[in-house]
Design a protein around this motif. Structure first.
Motif, mmCIF file in Angstrom:
data_model
loop_
_atom_site.group_PDB
_atom_site.id
_atom_site.type_symbol
_atom_site.label_atom_id
_atom_site.label_comp_id
_atom_site.label_asym_id
_atom_site.label_seq_id
_atom_site.Cartn_x
_atom_site.Cartn_y
_atom_site.Cartn_z
ATOM 1 N N LEU A 1 32.622 50.613 22.279
ATOM 2 C CA LEU A 1 32.614 49.139 22.817
ATOM 3 C C LEU A 1 33.760 48.597 22.642
ATOM 4 C CD1 LEU A 1 29.648 48.315 19.738
ATOM 5 C CD2 LEU A 1 29.424 48.208 22.373
ATOM 6 N N GLN A 2 34.799 48.843 21.600
ATOM 7 C CA GLN A 2 35.714 48.869 21.706
ATOM 8 C C GLN A 2 36.814 48.768 24.004
ATOM 9 O OE1 GLN A 2 38.258 46.988 19.559
ATOM 10 N NE2 GLN A 2 39.081 46.592 21.066
ATOM 11 N N SER A 3 36.374 49.772 23.719
ATOM 12 C CA SER A 3 36.879 50.022 25.027
ATOM 13 C C SER A 3 36.181 49.259 25.795
ATOM 14 C CB SER A 3 36.587 51.899 26.035
ATOM 15 O OG SER A 3 37.125 52.499 25.331
ATOM 16 N N ILE A 4 35.114 48.912 26.120
ATOM 17 C CA ILE A 4 34.371 48.025 26.734
ATOM 18 C C ILE A 4 35.595 46.696 26.430
ATOM 19 C CG2 ILE A 4 31.708 46.603 27.514
ATOM 20 C CD1 ILE A 4 30.609 49.397 26.775
ATOM 21 N N ILE A 5 35.123 45.999 25.387
ATOM 22 C CA ILE A 5 35.835 45.283 25.062
ATOM 23 C C ILE A 5 37.479 45.078 25.950
ATOM 24 C CG2 ILE A 5 37.172 43.300 23.090
ATOM 25 C CD1 ILE A 5 35.148 44.697 22.017
ATOM 26 N N ASP A 6 37.893 45.953 25.729
ATOM 27 C CA ASP A 6 39.538 46.442 26.017
ATOM 28 C C ASP A 6 39.068 46.408 27.695
ATOM 29 O OD1 ASP A 6 40.540 46.558 23.559
ATOM 30 O OD2 ASP A 6 40.549 48.805 24.155
ATOM 31 N N PHE A 7 37.840 46.506 28.489
ATOM 32 C CA PHE A 7 37.987 46.360 30.218
ATOM 33 C C PHE A 7 37.647 45.194 30.413
ATOM 34 C CE2 PHE A 7 35.198 45.795 33.358
ATOM 35 C CZ PHE A 7 36.134 46.969 34.560
ATOM 36 N N VAL A 8 36.875 44.654 29.573
ATOM 37 C CA VAL A 8 36.714 43.060 30.178
ATOM 38 C C VAL A 8 37.705 42.296 29.509
ATOM 39 C CG1 VAL A 8 35.273 41.436 29.858
ATOM 40 C CG2 VAL A 8 34.369 43.648 29.308
ATOM 41 N N ILE A 9 38.404 42.388 28.280
ATOM 42 C CA ILE A 9 40.085 41.361 28.512
ATOM 43 C C ILE A 9 41.412 41.621 29.743
ATOM 44 C CG2 ILE A 9 41.727 41.228 27.535
ATOM 45 C CD1 ILE A 9 39.288 41.422 24.715
ATOM 46 N N ILE A 10 41.383 43.105 29.674
ATOM 47 C CA ILE A 10 41.901 43.684 30.683
ATOM 48 C C ILE A 10 41.440 43.025 32.459
ATOM 49 C CG2 ILE A 10 43.248 45.457 32.008
ATOM 50 C CD1 ILE A 10 43.306 47.027 28.648
ATOM 51 N N ALA A 11 40.566 43.274 32.912
ATOM 52 C CA ALA A 11 40.208 42.902 34.312
ATOM 53 C C ALA A 11 40.112 40.929 34.546
ATOM 54 C CB ALA A 11 38.208 43.089 34.167
ATOM 55 N N PHE A 12 39.855 40.656 32.796
ATOM 56 C CA PHE A 12 39.844 38.847 32.415
ATOM 57 C C PHE A 12 41.810 38.721 32.963
ATOM 58 C CE2 PHE A 12 40.626 34.776 30.535
ATOM 59 C CZ PHE A 12 39.389 34.445 31.701
ATOM 60 N N ALA A 13 42.471 39.176 31.977
ATOM 61 C CA ALA A 13 44.013 38.882 32.185
ATOM 62 C C ALA A 13 44.611 39.154 33.715
ATOM 63 C CB ALA A 13 44.451 39.476 31.452
ATOM 64 N N ILE A 14 43.895 40.457 34.439
ATOM 65 C CA ILE A 14 44.472 40.967 35.379
ATOM 66 C C ILE A 14 43.813 39.626 36.874
ATOM 67 C CG2 ILE A 14 44.343 41.900 37.734
ATOM 68 C CD1 ILE A 14 44.730 44.486 35.420
ATOM 69 N N PHE A 15 42.814 39.196 36.698
ATOM 70 C CA PHE A 15 42.364 37.875 37.490
ATOM 71 C C PHE A 15 42.653 36.645 37.684
ATOM 72 C CE2 PHE A 15 39.348 34.266 37.247
ATOM 73 C CZ PHE A 15 38.643 34.515 38.504
ATOM 74 N N ILE A 16 43.501 36.561 36.085
ATOM 75 C CA ILE A 16 43.887 34.988 35.463
ATOM 76 C C ILE A 16 45.614 35.525 36.406
ATOM 77 C CG2 ILE A 16 45.288 34.013 34.163
ATOM 78 C CD1 ILE A 16 42.350 33.597 34.205
ATOM 79 N N PHE A 17 45.646 36.493 36.416
ATOM 80 C CA PHE A 17 47.028 36.585 37.103
ATOM 81 C C PHE A 17 47.297 36.826 38.333
ATOM 82 C CE2 PHE A 17 50.407 40.252 38.186
ATOM 83 C CZ PHE A 17 51.518 39.031 37.428
ATOM 84 N N ILE A 18 46.474 37.270 39.230
ATOM 85 C CA ILE A 18 45.976 37.406 40.492
ATOM 86 C C ILE A 18 45.554 35.497 41.088
ATOM 87 C CG2 ILE A 18 44.646 37.930 42.692
ATOM 88 C CD1 ILE A 18 46.941 40.244 41.981
ATOM 89 N N LYS A 19 44.740 35.047 40.622
ATOM 90 C CA LYS A 19 44.921 33.709 40.806
ATOM 91 C C LYS A 19 46.126 32.329 40.782
ATOM 92 C CE LYS A 19 41.150 30.369 39.400
ATOM 93 N NZ LYS A 19 40.349 30.469 41.328
ATOM 94 N N ALA A 20 46.479 33.530 39.417
ATOM 95 C CA ALA A 20 48.182 32.300 39.487
ATOM 96 C C ALA A 20 49.126 32.593 40.555
ATOM 97 C CB ALA A 20 48.850 32.718 38.645
ATOM 98 N N ILE A 21 49.299 33.967 41.019
ATOM 99 C CA ILE A 21 49.732 34.401 41.917
ATOM 100 C C ILE A 21 49.661 34.075 43.667
ATOM 101 C CG2 ILE A 21 50.254 36.284 42.861
ATOM 102 C CD1 ILE A 21 52.008 35.839 40.654
ATOM 103 N N ASN A 22 48.215 33.863 43.408
ATOM 104 C CA ASN A 22 47.597 33.312 45.729
ATOM 105 C C ASN A 22 47.801 31.870 44.806
ATOM 106 O OD1 ASN A 22 46.578 35.926 45.909
ATOM 107 N ND2 ASN A 22 44.430 35.473 44.962
#
Length: 138
Positions: free
Chosen positions: A74-95
Motif C-alpha cells: 500500500l505504501q508503494s502504491i501511495i508513493d507511486f501516486v504521489i510521485i506521478a502527481f508531482a511529476i505531472f505538476i512539474f511537467i505542467k509547470a514547465i509546459n
C-alpha cells in the motif's frame, strides 16, 4: 577499422538527442531524490497523522510462517501516486512556462478563413475588373 568504429561511436555519443537524454536521466535522478524525500519525510507522516498515528507500511498478516506485508505494498502504491502527481505538476509547470516565453517567431500564424460568399464576391470583382479592362482597350 578501429578508428572508423571510434568515429562512429563519437558521432553517436555526441548527437544532440543522446546528450539530451543523458541530461534528462541526471535531472530525473535528482528530481526522484527530491520527490522520494517529500514522500518519506512529509507526506507519509501526514498520512500517518490522518490515520491516527498508524504507519501504513508496517501493516501485515501472518499466514502460517509467512508474513504478507500488504502495508508495504500500500505504501508503494501511495508513493507511486504521489510521485506521478508531482511529476505531472512539474511537467505542467514547465509546459506553461515554455508556452509563456515562446518566441513570437515560433508562433503559428493561421490564415483567416474566408467564407464562400466572400470568395464568390472576390471572383465577381476580378471578372468585372477584367471585363472593364477589356472594354477600355477596345
Amino acid at each position: 577499422m578501429f578508428k572508423n568504429f571510434m568515429n562512429e561511436f563519437k558521432e553517436f555519443a555526441l548527437r544532440g538527442n543522446v546528450l539530451d537524454l543523458a541530461v534528462g536521466v541526471v535531472i530525473g535522478g535528482a528530481f526522484s531524490a527530491i520527490v522520494t524525500s517529500l514522500v518519506k519525510n512529509i507526506i507519509t507522516p501526514l498520512i500517518g497523522i490522518i490515520l491516527g498515528g498508524h504507519d501504513v507500511s508496517g501493516l501485515m498478516v501472518k499466514v502460517g510462517t509467512a508474513e504478507l506485508k500488504y502495508g508495504a505494498f500500500l505504501q508503494s502504491i501511495i508513493d507511486f501516486v504521489i510521485i506521478a502527481f508531482a511529476i505531472f505538476i512539474f511537467i505542467k509547470a514547465i509546459n506553461t512556462l515554455t508556452t509563456k516565453f515562446k518566441k513570437p517567431t515560433e508562433e503559428t500564424t493561421e490564415e483567416p478563413t474566408i467564407e464562400a460568399s466572400e470568395e464568390y464576391l472576390k471572383e465577381i470583382r476580378d471578372l468585372l475588373a477584367l471585363q472593364a479592362k477589356n472594354n477600355h482597350t477596345n
